[in-house]
Design a protein around this motif. Structure first.
Motif, mmCIF file in Angstrom:
data_model
loop_
_atom_site.group_PDB
_atom_site.id
_atom_site.type_symbol
_atom_site.label_atom_id
_atom_site.label_comp_id
_atom_site.label_asym_id
_atom_site.label_seq_id
_atom_site.Cartn_x
_atom_site.Cartn_y
_atom_site.Cartn_z
ATOM 1 N N LEU A 160 -23.567 27.301 29.671
ATOM 2 C CA LEU A 160 -23.872 28.104 28.788
ATOM 3 C C LEU A 160 -24.465 29.097 29.735
ATOM 4 C CD1 LEU A 160 -24.777 26.958 25.201
ATOM 5 C CD2 LEU A 160 -23.051 27.915 26.148
ATOM 6 N N GLY A 161 -25.234 30.319 29.590
ATOM 7 C CA GLY A 161 -25.608 30.504 30.708
ATOM 8 C C GLY A 161 -26.889 31.455 29.588
ATOM 9 N N GLY A 162 -27.895 31.901 30.764
ATOM 10 C CA GLY A 162 -29.034 32.580 29.700
ATOM 11 C C GLY A 162 -29.784 31.211 29.201
ATOM 12 N N VAL A 163 -29.653 30.201 29.112
ATOM 13 C CA VAL A 163 -30.215 29.319 28.279
ATOM 14 C C VAL A 163 -31.560 28.381 29.572
ATOM 15 C CG1 VAL A 163 -30.360 26.736 27.353
ATOM 16 C CG2 VAL A 163 -28.296 28.951 27.323
ATOM 17 N N SER A 164 -32.453 28.347 29.193
ATOM 18 C CA SER A 164 -33.808 27.703 30.147
ATOM 19 C C SER A 164 -33.755 26.376 29.280
ATOM 20 C CB SER A 164 -35.029 28.650 30.098
ATOM 21 O OG SER A 164 -34.751 29.615 30.291
#
Length: 699
Positions: A598-602
């Motif tokens: 998943l992109g945009g996940v910290s």
């Protein structure tokens, strides 16, 4: 010229053969019996006695046939009938043995040996009353025969007459002090009589007499289990299994010890082994059912329950276990049908009536659930589990008047509680004056429960109390400066002297809380300043910050119902351009590759060292989206915008049919429209998130 030889002296040959026989010289005796039979093929005494030698030499069937031939030649031989009965019993032909012993007794009614043999055989056939009668007469005729007294004890035991069994077994033990089976069986009767302090010594005595006695080890292991010496119980059952790997009882005993030690996977392996040895054993399948429920292996649980139904069609346990499995599979209507089948087989089975109530509650048919649970309590007023479930059914309706009162039954029904008991302190129920008195407020159950109900602490202090707040260690730093608390301690620390105590979950009852009087002023949790500064730096920049938690603690008993697979939840993450921050500690194995993609996940899990850190992270969020976990309560208590995704049948505090929460103003609830329908919830949250992000200022 010599005189012609006359006919053999068969009587003399018989006397000589019998002398050899009684002296243990079987070879010589056998030869002489054969000489007699060569002269007189139908000599009943030679046939009978040769048959006994053959039986003793392991030629059982030949010996039985020989004795039958003797009786055909001379039916009026009570000793031969008795010996035939003994041989048939040893050969496992017990019905024929009974008939033989009865023929012997018809000829000689006071034959103690025949009576003893008959009694032994009837006991083995499960014909307890007849066995007791025969063995009682045999004991009178043979007062020094310890084996008869021991068999009488077992027959009485089988009929549930344990006090009489004790007397018979003690008499047997005096006559046969080296027989390890007698103290073993005595221990069984003493256990049934509730004289638990005397049971262990009996089993230990059996082990002194026979150190490699598996049955004694199994029974001593059961005693250790009852005494909560779980490690000792496991060790004893393992010793028994090492001696007898095919022991069903040892497999069951080991499984029970492992269940007590919270090792259900290993316990299930033991129960499966017991079932392979004895497929029709109801207790083995019932115990496996309990282990599978702990493991949430619903499909195997379903198959196991169907096997119970097939093997025991008249046992209520079958449909009851099947209903439990269907509950786990989310097939609530089918579960209700099976609970009703169980009740038809056993109308007094309050657990099945309770199951109907729980299934109806899972379908949000709450009024019907209240009726069913009330019926369960009528069947068994001591069913505290049904009382607790009734309380939660009333509470989810918003009936706090009855529900909070009934919720106190949780203390008797095995709800997992983390509270350390304080039987030395009176419980504050809301009536006693608190002015100047020190009260211990104790956390119980989960972290979320503590964070939700700690709001009552300042209200207790406002009544003049000196509040000592006892919380889980992971919450101590967060709550260290909680308003109104004179002292905050963790549940593993020493307590100061107090005058009263109350658990946090009982405070709504103590304050007479109703829906309209819930103390809902937020925020009420302080974030420690050092933690706040640290997280402000960690999360600086990066666009709208959305904290997420799609799953809770996998060990939670309702986690299968409240958590969402990340593969489904990912549509929320993909709905808008945001910085998503993972605020849950546990990520399931199946979710890890999804999370990595998943992109945009910290993923900030490594920084969430305790709840003070989590609170500081939450305080930096523009929005928190989560399932029903501690995060919902933490975010709500911090007054952060929070959206909670709820199963169709939610925990009582979320109520029914509303999109808000009276506990947390501003919180938004997204509910499943049908059991298991997370897709609709995810789609609704994703759409709402797109709208939420559109309202945020840009730049």
């Amino acid at each position: 010229m010599s005189a012609a030889s006359g006919p053999p002296d068969t009587a003399g040959l018989l006397r000589a053969a019998l002398a050899h026989h009684q002296a243990g010289r079987g070879v010589q005796a056998r030869a002489l019996y054969r000489d007699v039979l060569a002269a007189e093929p139908n000599n009943p005494d030679a046939l009978h006695l040769l048959g006994l030698i053959e039986i003793n030499d392991g030629q059982t069937e030949a010996g039985i046939a020989r004795i039958r031939a003797a009786l055909a030649a001379s039916p009026a031989m009570p000793a031969a009938w008795a010996n035939l009965g003994t041989a048939l019993r040893r050969a496992g032909r017990r019905d024929e043995a009974v008939a033989s012993f009865q023929r012997a007794l018809a000829l000689h009614g006071d034959d103690g040996e025949a009576l003893a043999g008959l009694g032994h055989t009837l006991r083995e056939l499960g014909r307890g009353a007849e066995a007791m009668a025969a063995l009682g007469r045999a004991a009178t005729l043979r007062p020094r025969d310890g084996s008869v007294r021991a068999a009488l004890g077992l027959a009485l035991q089988a009929e549930g007459r344990h006090a009489e069994a004790e007397a018979a077994l003690r008499a047997a033990m005096a006559l046969r002090p080296a027989d390890a089976t007698i103290p073993l069986n005595l221990g069984v009767s003493l256990r049934a009589l509730g004289r638990h302090g005397e049971v262990g010594p009996c089993f230990r005595q059996a082990l002194v007499l026979r150190p490699d006695y598996p049955e004694a080890l199994v029974n001593l292991g059961a005693v250790a289990l009852e005494a909560k010496s779980f490690a000792e119980s496991e060790a004893l059952q393992r010793r028994a299994l090492a001696l007898r790997p095919d022991s069903v009882e040892a497999q069951l005993g080991l499984g029970n010890a492992l269940m007590a030690r919270e090792r259900p996977a290993e316990a299930a392996a033991c129960y499966r082994a017991a079932i392979r040895l004895a497929p029709a054993r109801l207790d083995a399948r019932s115990n496996l059912h309990a282990a599978l429920a702990k493991l949430r292996l619903w499909d195997e649980m379903h198959d196991n329950a169907r096997a119970i139904v097939a093997a025991h069609p008249q046992a209520a346990a079958g449909p009851h276990c099947l209903a439990d499995a269907l509950m786990g599979l989310g097939r609530f209507e089918a579960a209700i049908d099976q609970f009703r089948r169980a009740l038809a087989l056993d109308p007094r089975l309050d657990a099945a009536q309770e199951g109907i109530g729980n299934a109806l509650r899972s379908l949000n048919r709450v009024e019907e659930a209240v009726t069913a649970l009330s019926a369960a309590i009528l069947l068994n007023p001591e069913n505290h589990s049904a009382q607790a479930n009734l309380a939660m059914a009333r509470l989810v309706q918003g009936d706090f008047t009855a529900g909070l009162e009934e919720y106190e039954s949780r203390w008797q029904c095995g709800v997992p509680l983390t509270v350390r008991p304080r039987p030395d302190l009176p419980v504050w129920t809301g009536a006693a004056d608190l002015a100047g008195r020190r009260i211990l407020l104790q956390a119980e159950q989960g972290f979320g429960d503590t964070l939700q109900m700690v709001r009552y602490g300042p209200l207790v202090a406002a009544r003049g109390a000196r509040v000592v707040l006892e919380v889980q260690p992971a919450l101590k730093t967060l709550l260290a400066g909680f308003p109104g608390a004179e002292q905050v301690i963790s549940s593993d620390e020493a307590r100061p002297e107090c005058d009263l105590h109350c658990t946090l979950m009982s405070l709504p009852r103590a304050f007479g809380t109703r829906l309209e009087t819930i103390p809902a002023r937020v925020p009420y949790l302080p974030v420690p300043a050092p933690h706040a500064r640290r997280w402000a730096g960690l999360l600086k920049g990066g666009g709208p910050r959305i904290g997420i938690a799609w799953a809770g603690n996998p060990d939670h008993r309702n986690d299968h119902n409240r958590s969402i697979p990340l593969q489904s939840f990912r549509r929320v993450v993909e709905a808008a351009e945001c910085r998503f921050v993972v605020l849950q500690l546990h990520v399931a194995e199946a979710d890890r590759p999804v999370l990595a993609g998943l992109g945009g996940v910290s993923d900030m899990r490594s920084e969430l060292q305790d709840f003070a850190h989590t609170a500081a992270a939450v305080a930096q969020m523009d929005l928190v989206i989560c399932v029903d976990t501690v995060l919902a309560h933490l975010a709500g208590a911090l007054a952060r915008p929070t959206w909670v995704m709820l199963p169709f049948s939610p925990d009582w505090r979320w109520l029914l049919g509303r999109a808000d929460s009276p506990w947390y103003p501003g919180m938004r609830l997204f509910r499943q429209p049908a059991p298991g329908d997370w897709d609709s919830v995810v789609d609704a949250v994703a759409a709402a998130l797109r709208g939420f992000v559109a309202t945020l200022p840009r730049g």
